[in-house]
Design a protein around this motif. Sequence first.
Motif, PDB file in Angstrom:
ATOM      1  N   ARG A 185       0.909  -1.204  -0.053  1.00  0.00           N
ATOM      2  CA  ARG A 185      -0.180   0.060   0.262  1.00  0.00           C
ATOM      3  C   ARG A 185       0.964   1.240  -0.119  1.00  0.00           C
ATOM      4  O   ARG A 185       0.851   2.301   0.994  1.00  0.00           O
ATOM      5  N   ARG A 186       1.694   1.268  -0.942  1.00  0.00           N
ATOM      6  CA  ARG A 186       2.677   2.536  -1.073  1.00  0.00           C
ATOM      7  C   ARG A 186       2.217   3.714  -0.908  1.00  0.00           C
ATOM      8  O   ARG A 186       2.758   4.477  -0.107  1.00  0.00           O
ATOM      9  N   GLU A 187       1.498   4.199  -1.877  1.00  0.00           N
ATOM     10  CA  GLU A 187       0.732   5.540  -1.616  1.00  0.00           C
ATOM     11  C   GLU A 187       0.103   5.977  -0.603  1.00  0.00           C
ATOM     12  O   GLU A 187       0.444   6.939   0.043  1.00  0.00           O
ATOM     13  N   GLU A 188      -0.642   5.063  -0.041  1.00  0.00           N
ATOM     14  CA  GLU A 188      -1.379   5.704   1.020  1.00  0.00           C
ATOM     15  C   GLU A 188      -0.590   5.684   2.373  1.00  0.00           C
ATOM     16  O   GLU A 188      -0.675   6.374   3.340  1.00  0.00           O
ATOM     17  N   PHE A 189       0.385   4.478   2.165  1.00  0.00           N
ATOM     18  CA  PHE A 189       1.279   4.271   3.554  1.00  0.00           C
ATOM     19  C   PHE A 189       2.316   5.700   3.648  1.00  0.00           C
ATOM     20  O   PHE A 189       2.774   6.360   4.598  1.00  0.00           O
ATOM     21  N   ASP A 190       2.847   5.979   2.288  1.00  0.00           N
ATOM     22  CA  ASP A 190       3.659   7.235   2.169  1.00  0.00           C
ATOM     23  C   ASP A 190       2.900   8.454   2.552  1.00  0.00           C
ATOM     24  O   ASP A 190       3.546   9.349   3.339  1.00  0.00           O
ATOM     25  N   ALA A 191       1.697   8.587   2.517  1.00  0.00           N
ATOM     26  CA  ALA A 191       0.889   9.522   2.655  1.00  0.00           C
ATOM     27  C   ALA A 191       0.961  10.025   4.289  1.00  0.00           C
ATOM     28  O   ALA A 191       0.992  10.965   4.677  1.00  0.00           O
ATOM     29  N   ARG A 192       0.777   8.937   5.077  1.00  0.00           N
ATOM     30  CA  ARG A 192       0.767   8.952   6.267  1.00  0.00           C
ATOM     31  C   ARG A 192       1.900   8.965   7.284  1.00  0.00           C
ATOM     32  O   ARG A 192       2.015   9.657   8.251  1.00  0.00           O
ATOM     33  N   PHE A 193       2.983   8.211   6.586  1.00  0.00           N
ATOM     34  CA  PHE A 193       4.129   8.180   7.229  1.00  0.00           C
ATOM     35  C   PHE A 193       5.467   8.505   6.076  1.00  0.00           C
ATOM     36  O   PHE A 193       6.234   7.652   5.492  1.00  0.00           O
ATOM     37  N   PRO A 194       5.664   9.683   5.889  1.00  0.00           N
ATOM     38  CA  PRO A 194       6.328  10.157   4.656  1.00  0.00           C
ATOM     39  C   PRO A 194       7.747   9.751   4.910  1.00  0.00           C
ATOM     40  O   PRO A 194       8.487   9.970   5.994  1.00  0.00           O
ATOM     41  N   GLY A 195       8.439   8.889   4.118  1.00  0.00           N
ATOM     42  CA  GLY A 195       9.770   8.556   3.888  1.00  0.00           C
ATOM     43  C   GLY A 195      10.111   7.253   4.589  1.00  0.00           C
ATOM     44  O   GLY A 195      11.115   6.649   4.532  1.00  0.00           O
TER      45      GLY A 195
END
Lengths: 114, 114
Positions: free
Chosen positions: A92-102
């Motif tokens: 879930r790359r995009e949604e995880f990145d949105a919540r925890f950037p980097g």
Amino acid sequence: MPDRTVAASHRPTPVHTHPDDVSVLTALSAVADPVRIQLLRELSGSPVWTRSCGSFDVPVGKAALSHHFSVLRAAGLVEQRDEGPKRVNRLRREEFDARFPGLLDLVLRDDGEG
Amino acid sequence: MPDRTVAASHRPTPVHTHPDDVSVLTALSAVADPVRIQLLRELSGSPVWTRSCGSFDVPVGKAALSHHFSVLRAAGLVEQRDEGPKRVNRLRREEFDARFPGLLDLVLRDDGEG
């Protein structure tokens, strides 16, 4: 009723958590494990929905592997669905990145030391 | 011989690891703990070298606290030095950020859920 193919196993449908509902500690704990880091790295290198749970090169048994995937789902990192006898995965790359950037970038970065 | 004041305890000088020598897994494991997250958050809110080990509001005993600081030193997160009877701390923010961009920001972010 969700659509079920005849070939589906009797396993319960996997429970998912959206990254927006995941705490920082839960996210960090999920990625602070060598087996789960390996699962995430392999998953990131494959097209979505192409990897079944049994296709990963990790040195753990079936029950342990099931637990690791459960932790990844609960951290909002992995989505799973059953396709006949196989359970396939999506990072879930995009949604995880949105919540925890980097964070995922850091985990997926191969610095040669794990 | 390092300079030692008369008031210094007989504790051995703390061993440090530079963030450049820390693996991703070690860094993630160090921050995936509620007590250590609390230590890092309190430390980030104080001027450098002002916080002694006993000054943190965490619900653990002395031995456990010592272990937590050892983990933080080994992950390149905290530097310690003895000042007379006190061991004081510094968050290695810049050098840790250079090695693991964004990770400390994530840990220090108070999203109300730990």
